[in-house]
Design an enzyme around this catalytic site. Structure first.
Site, PDB file in Angstrom:
ATOM      1  CB  CYS A   8     -10.847  -4.932  -3.094  1.00 48.97           C
ATOM      2  SG  CYS A   8     -11.121  -5.171  -1.550  1.00 48.97           S
ATOM      3  CB  THR A   9      -6.855  -1.868  -1.847  1.00 52.95           C
ATOM      4  OG1 THR A   9      -7.406  -0.728  -2.997  1.00 52.95           O
ATOM      5  CG2 THR A   9      -5.604  -1.287  -1.297  1.00 52.95           C
TER       6      THR A   9
END
Length: 105
Positions: A8-9
């Protein structure tokens, strides 16, 4: 042993999901390794990876990663946003197992 990496980020939200997946995998006595990484950490990950699952917020990476890993055995897919948002560890683990050709639990 298969290695599954969730990306994810920043690696924070996938960490929560990986923790749930690890509990379920341990109960089912599955021989898999689960990791959560920030997208910036993926390119420097030193270990063998069998499957990369992307959080919905980084699904824009899908085509680039599939291109980058096309000459390897690494599969890249996006986690269903409903399963991701509800932290449904079992559903995401079953998605991963299915993609790896393993029996779902």
């Amino acid at each position: 042993m298969k290695t599954i990496v969730l990306v994810c980020t920043a690696g924070m939200s996938t960490s929560l999901l990986v923790a749930k997946m690890k509990e379920i995998a341990a109960q089912a006595e599955l021989d898999i390794k689960l990791e959560a990484l920030a997208q910036s950490e993926l390119k420097n990950y030193p270990k063998k990876i069998d499957l990369i699952l992307l959080g919905p917020q980084v699904k824009y990476l899908l085509n680039n990663l599939k291109r980058d890993y096309k000459n390897s055995n690494i599969q890249v897919e996006v986690i269903d946003s409903l399963q991701y948002g509800s932290l449904d560890g079992k559903a995401v683990l079953n998605q991963a197992l299915s993609l790896l050709g393993k029996k779902v639990i």
